[in-house]
Every structure is written in C-alpha cells, then in structure tokens.
Design a protein around this motif. Structure first.
Motif, mmCIF file in Angstrom:
data_model
loop_
_atom_site.group_PDB
_atom_site.id
_atom_site.type_symbol
_atom_site.label_atom_id
_atom_site.label_comp_id
_atom_site.label_asym_id
_atom_site.label_seq_id
_atom_site.Cartn_x
_atom_site.Cartn_y
_atom_site.Cartn_z
ATOM 1 N N ARG A 287 0.276 -8.530 11.476
ATOM 2 C CA ARG A 287 -0.057 -7.103 11.614
ATOM 3 C C ARG A 287 1.220 -6.336 11.904
ATOM 4 O O ARG A 287 2.010 -6.726 12.767
ATOM 5 C CB ARG A 287 -1.065 -6.917 12.741
ATOM 6 N N ILE A 288 1.421 -5.238 11.160
ATOM 7 C CA ILE A 288 2.614 -4.414 11.360
ATOM 8 C C ILE A 288 2.200 -2.961 11.611
ATOM 9 O O ILE A 288 1.138 -2.509 11.165
ATOM 10 C CB ILE A 288 3.574 -4.484 10.151
ATOM 11 N N LEU A 289 3.047 -2.283 12.380
ATOM 12 C CA LEU A 289 2.825 -0.867 12.693
ATOM 13 C C LEU A 289 3.878 -0.032 11.961
ATOM 14 O O LEU A 289 5.081 -0.274 12.122
ATOM 15 C CB LEU A 289 2.933 -0.646 14.204
ATOM 16 N N LEU A 290 3.410 0.922 11.148
ATOM 17 C CA LEU A 290 4.303 1.817 10.406
ATOM 18 C C LEU A 290 4.308 3.175 11.101
ATOM 19 O O LEU A 290 3.242 3.769 11.326
ATOM 20 C CB LEU A 290 3.825 1.970 8.962
ATOM 21 N N LEU A 291 5.528 3.676 11.439
ATOM 22 C CA LEU A 291 5.663 4.960 12.129
ATOM 23 C C LEU A 291 6.644 5.837 11.370
ATOM 24 O O LEU A 291 7.810 5.456 11.172
ATOM 25 C CB LEU A 291 6.158 4.723 13.567
ATOM 26 N N VAL B 282 2.284 6.459 3.142
ATOM 27 C CA VAL B 282 1.472 6.060 1.992
ATOM 28 C C VAL B 282 2.260 5.101 1.108
ATOM 29 O O VAL B 282 1.739 4.070 0.645
ATOM 30 C CB VAL B 282 1.010 7.294 1.199
ATOM 31 N N ALA B 283 3.535 5.426 0.883
ATOM 32 C CA ALA B 283 4.360 4.574 0.028
ATOM 33 C C ALA B 283 4.560 3.192 0.651
ATOM 34 O O ALA B 283 4.484 2.152 -0.037
ATOM 35 C CB ALA B 283 5.711 5.242 -0.220
ATOM 36 N N LEU B 284 4.807 3.156 1.955
ATOM 37 C CA LEU B 284 4.997 1.867 2.632
ATOM 38 C C LEU B 284 3.693 1.047 2.636
ATOM 39 O O LEU B 284 3.718 -0.175 2.457
ATOM 40 C CB LEU B 284 5.468 2.090 4.067
ATOM 41 N N THR B 285 2.569 1.736 2.822
ATOM 42 C CA THR B 285 1.280 1.023 2.812
ATOM 43 C C THR B 285 1.021 0.401 1.451
ATOM 44 O O THR B 285 0.578 -0.758 1.344
ATOM 45 C CB THR B 285 0.143 1.977 3.197
#
Length: 661
Positions: free
Chosen positions: A14-18, A26-29
């Motif tokens: 699991r990673i957290l994008l901030l 959206v692009a990273l997801t």
C-alpha cells in the motif's frame, strides 16, 4: 534473501500519494494501481491523519513543493509514527532540500517531474520491497526477543568459535554485546570432555541430545541438552558454509521431574510384571490346593471312628492347606486388581486372620546395602473382639491389601525399628451422623509435614526414593475406600509418627440377613448327569468324587475338544463343570462352542485365576480351591438361574457371577 523472509517480489504493497495537484495524482494512480493499493491526498495535514489510520502504508510518494508544508517537512512529521519509506517528487532543482532529506534518512529516492514511468515504477517497487524486508526483520527480532525472554528453556546461540551471540542464561540474561561470553562458561557443571563431545557430535550430525546429571543445591538434578546447527547453506559469494563454521543453538531444560516419573513408571511396570507372574503361580498353586484339600476331605470321610490320631492329622493338614488358600488369595489380589465386590465383613476376625502375614511383612525389611534394619513389632491389642463391632460393607480382599500396604508403609517409616499398632472402634463422624467402624494403623516413625500429608494420595507421589515405590499404593487405597463410601484420614507430624484411619460404613441390614440365612433350609440338589472338564488329573478326580458322593452321574473329559465331541455325539448332560484355563481350547472357547451346540446346557466355570475379561457375560464361576459345600452351592445357583428348565430348588449361597447385578 527475499524468499527467506517469506515475501514474494510481486506482493502488493500500500502506498500513499500526496500532491496538491489532482491531475498529478490521477496520472500516478493510473501508473501504479495495477501493482499497488493506492491512497491519495492533496492536503499534507489530511495525509498525516490518513497515515495514522493506515499503519500498513509501505511507501509515501510526496510532492516537494506544496502550500503550507513542503514534502520533506511532511515526511519529517510522518517519521514520528510511521516506518513507511519516502520518495520525493520535485518539479525544480531544490537540491538543498532533497540532499537534507536524504542525509536525514527521510527519503530513499527522489524523482524529477515529469518522471520516467518505468524508472519511477522500479523505484517504488524497490522501496516497497525494502520496507517489507525491514518490517520482517523487526518481526523476526521481536519474536526472537520474546522467545528468549518467555521460554522456559535455556537458550544459547553461539558462533563457530563458541562465542555467545544471544542467550537467556547465565549472568546478565541477554548479554551485553560489548562483552564477549563463551558458551562453555555458561555450563560450569558440565565437564570439558562432555562439552567438547556435544559440540563435536552436533557438527557431525547436525543435531545432538544429551542427558546430564548434576548436583545443585545439595540435590541431584537432571538436565537435557539439545544442540543443533543453524541452516546457513551459502556465503555471499555462493560457497557452501561447512558445518564446522555454522552457528549452533543449545537448548537446556531441567527434566528431573520427568526422569523421576519415568523411574516410577518403570517401577510400576515391574510391579505389574510381578503381578502377572504371581497370578500365574497362584493359578497353578490353586490347582494343587484343590487336589490337596479335596483329597483330605474325602479321606476324612474314610477314617473309622476309632482313628482319632488319623482324624487329627487330617484336620491339621486340612487347616494348613486352607491357610495356603488364604495366602494364595492374597497373592491373586496383588496380581489381579479387580473391582470391589462389596459384602458384609467382620473387621475383627479379618484383622486377626492377617496377624501371621503382617508379622512376617514387618520383620522382612532391608536397607539399600542389604543389611537388616531395626526390628518392627506388631501391636494388635486395640483390635476389638469378634462380635463387639458391627459388620461393615467392604471388599474383604481389598481391605486386607489396604491394611497390608499401610503396615508396610509404617515399617518403612521406622528404619531403626519400632511398633506398628492396629486398632478398631465404632465412631460417628458427626454427632447425628451414621456409625462407622474405624481401623487405625499407627507407627512411631519420622512423620510427615502438612504439605506432604496433603499430597500422599496423589497418583505417583511418594516420599520413598526412586525404585523403592511407585507412589500408587495410597492412591489405590483411597480409590477403594471411596468405592466403599468410606474415607481415610491422616494424622501426622514430623518426628511424631503417623496415624492412618480407615472409616468404613456399617452394614445396617447385616443382622437381618444373618437371621434370615439361619432360617433358610439347606439346598437339596436332585441327582443330575454332570460333565466335568479339567486338564488337571488330580483336580478332575477330586471334583468327580465330590459329585458322586452327592449321588450324581459324572462323566469326565481331559480337555475342551473331548467335552465338545461328547455333546456333539448326542450325550445329554444337565450341567457342565468347566475349567477356565486349559491348554489348547480354553474354557471360554469351549463354553461358547457348547452354547452353539446345546444352547440350554448350563455351564459352571471353575478357575484358580478367573479374569472377568476371559469370561462371557453373566457366567457363573467358582474359585479354586473349593470344598464339597461350596461346589454344591455353586451347582444349585447355576441350575436355579432363569430359563434352565431344571426342577425347582431352594436358593443357596451364590458363586461369583460375572456381569450380574
């Protein structure tokens, strides 16, 4: 390395994008969601709360430049409660902040915007794997620490040179990494030769177990050493590590109680073997006694009235044979423990009848080196005379064994000699309670503490040395008394001897039973045709003459096959007297075969060693040796059973009936 910790390379993390720009998130997801579980946030404060609620986040991918809080500041706050690894994304060359974050360990990598997709995925994948490995190492370390602290075993991990790596034994449990401790120093009670042998065997076989007897605190103790080499098959360069260079783990535990229990179980096995042997001897001896007593009974009838001396000699021989019968019965009680058969028992005559046996048992006592101990005497002055005490409900054979066991224990408590006193009295346990007959065995021995007295009825508990007792005698007595609805009480103090009191309930209906039995006429059995089957010629001859004296027509057979052939050939009999233990076809096998050929034919089993498990249900059995009177009563009882179709006869005293009421 990855497989060692139980994690697969493609395990989802699991990673957290901030990032404050939703388009970036959206692009990273889109880039990462096929491989990772994604959490997103545009607000650093909100992201910190999300991180608190989700402790399993492995990687934080954070933008560096955000309003209110920079990425390196966010990661600094996150490190206070999360072990997730950080990656910074920066859209400009803020090298000072990135270098500071790297130096302070807040991030593992950083990437420029716009990013290279393959490089960023590989970077996140590597950071996620490193986080999982670190967590696995922490788990392994916590488990090992918990094991070392909580384990009842003594544990020592040592390298190839014998230096302790981890331990929970010896001074300063756990050890100080700065102080070198050699494992050999942890076991000063083990000889150098034994220690070297344990290490050598462990290297050769990979595993070795050793029992060591030591002296600690003035007592002998047993310790069990279990050593194993730890698996470390290859060096970093791929070369296999030789066994002699591998680490070893040594597990030590105190097994004194286990060794004592095993010794007691071995002693119990020996006692069982002796019991089996005594049972076999008693069986053969009972056959001899049957022939002797029967022959004496028959000779007594042939002595003319003027043969006074001959009659006295026959009577003397008969009394001696009957005493042998009592000794054999006690031998059988030892060799064949059985369920209690409760019946009215007169306590006074029973104890008086044991006097010779008890005197012999008290005088036969040797020390461990074979020298006789002090002389023990028997005092029976306190035993009430016959008729002065009411009868009790008990099993006479097991009551005798209980008294014999208590007297032997009293003897063992007086190695320098002394007196064993037996007394009996009637007493109420409570003022308004029922009357009990109390039998007390008192000694002048060493006595017991309150703690010891509280445990003496526990199975396998004994105050005797290993090999001197099984710890089962008193527990067996306790179980027997509970089956009699009785009790046992102990009064003992160190140095003041011990009093063991058996409380037995009085048989309230015994007087009425005696009165009724006196009015019942003697059973009369009409002449019958009886088949006697016994492999012992002398027993068969005596039984035949007993029956012929009562007017019966008797046919004899030497074994079960001969008896079965007679019945199959049409011979008709009113009853079969069948020996239980015979070579070839046993009595039970013969009885079952006869039941198939002639279902209504009654069978009376006779045996000097009747095991209930060797008899069919509801079988009638007469114990050897027997007299003409007991044989006659057994015949009446067997033929009077329902469904026998024989002439009506009055009731008589019963033989033992297996499975009945």
């Amino acid at each position: 390395m990855r497989e060692h910790f139980g994690y697969e390379p493609n395990e989802r993390s699991r990673i957290l994008l901030l990032d404050d720009e939703a388009e970036i998130l959206v692009a990273l997801t889109d880039l990462l969601e096929d491989e990772f579980d994604i959490l997103i946030s545009t607000d650093p404060v909100e992201a910190l709360e999300t991180l608190r609620r989700t402790p399993d986040v492995a990687v934080i991918v954070s933008d560096q430049r955000m309003p209110g809080m920079t990425g390196d500041q966010f990661l600094h706050h996150a490190r206070a409660f999360s072990d997730a690894h950080g990656i910074l994304l920066t859209g400009y060359a803020d090298l000072a902040a990135v270098v500071a974050a790297l130096n302070q360990g807040r991030i593992r990598f950083y990437a420029h915007k716009p990013w290279d997709s393959d490089a960023l995925r590989a970077m996140i994948r590597e950071v996620a794997y490193n986080c999982r490995v670190e967590r696995a190492l922490l788990t392994e370390r916590a488990l090992l620490r918990g094991l070392m602290e909580a384990s009842p075993l003594g544990l020592s991990f040592s390298d190839a040179n014998g230096r302790c790596i981890r331990r929970n034994i010896g001074p300063e449990r756990g050890g100080d990494a700065r102080v070198t401790v050699h494992e050999r120093d942890l076991f000063p009670h083990v000889s150098d030769e034994t220690y070297r042998e344990m290490c050598r065997r462990t290297v050769e076989n990979g595993h070795y177990e050793h029992l060591c007897e030591i002296e600690r605190g003035g007592s002998r103790r047993w310790q069990e050493f279990t050593r194993s080499t730890l698996p470390w098959p290859r060096r970093p360069d791929g070369e296999i590590v030789p066994s002699a260079e591998r680490w070893q783990v040594c597990m030590v535990r105190d097994v004194t109680e286990r060794m004592a229990l095993e010794a007691r179980l071995r002693q119990d096995d020996k006692m069982r073997a002796l019991g089996t042997l005594s049972g076999g001897i008693a069986h053969d001896f009972n056959n001899l006694l049957t022939a002797i007593i029967g022959s004496l009974e028959l000779l007594a009838d042939m002595v003319p009235p003027e043969g006074v001396m001959a009659a006295r000699l026959l009577e003397n021989a008969s009394e001696a044979a009957k005493r042998g019968t009592l000794l054999t019965r006690r031998l059988l009680e030892f060799g064949r423990p059985k369920s209690s058969a409760l019946q009215p028992v007169a306590v006074g005559p029973l104890i008086r009848g044991m006097e010779d046996l008890l005197v012999q048992s008290l005088n036969r006592h040797m020390t461990e080196d074979g020298r006789p101990t002090g002389r023990c005497t028997l005092d029976m002055s306190g035993v009430a005379e016959n008729g002065t005490l009411p009868m009790v409900m008990s099993d006479p054979g097991q009551l005798e064994m209980a008294l014999l066991n208590l007297c032997i224990n009293a003897r063992d408590a007086m190695p320098q000699g002394g007196s064993v006193a037996i007394s009996s009295r009637a007493e109420r346990a409570a003022p308004d309670g029922p009357v009990n007959v109390v039998i007390t065995v008192a000694d002048q021995g060493c006595g017991m503490s309150a703690d010891t007295a509280a445990r003496i009825f526990e199975p396998f508990f004994t105050t005797k040395g290993i090999g001197s007792g099984t710890g089962l005698g008193l527990s067996t007595i306790y179980s027997f008394l509970r089956r009699c609805n009785g009790d046992v009480r102990v009064d003992s103090r160190p140095g003041e001897g011990t009093r063991m009191s058996l409380w037995l309930p009085v048989c309230e209906s015994c007087r009425a039973l005696d009165a009724v039995s006196e009015t019942v006429p003697r059973a009369v059995l009409p002449p019958c045709r009886i088949l006697v089957v016994d492999d012992e010629d002398s027993v068969r001859l005596v039984t035949e003459h007993f029956l012929r004296q009562d007017g019966h027509d008797v046919v004899t057979a030497r074994d079960g096959a001969e008896a079965l052939a007679l019945v199959e050939n049409g011979e008709r009999f009113d009853l079969v007297v069948l020996d239980l233990m015979m070579p070839g076809m046993s009595g039970r096998e013969c009885g079952e075969a006869l039941a198939r050929v002639a279902p209504s034919l009654p069978v009376l089993y006779v045996s000097g060693y009747a095991d209930p498990g060797s008899l069919p249900g509801d079988a009638f059995v007469l114990d050897k040796p027997f007299t003409p009177q007991t044989l006659r009563a057994a015949l009446v009882e067997t033929l009077s059973a329902p469904g026998r179709g024989t002439p009506h006869m009055a009731a008589a005293s019963s033989p033992a009936r297996i499975g009945a009421g």
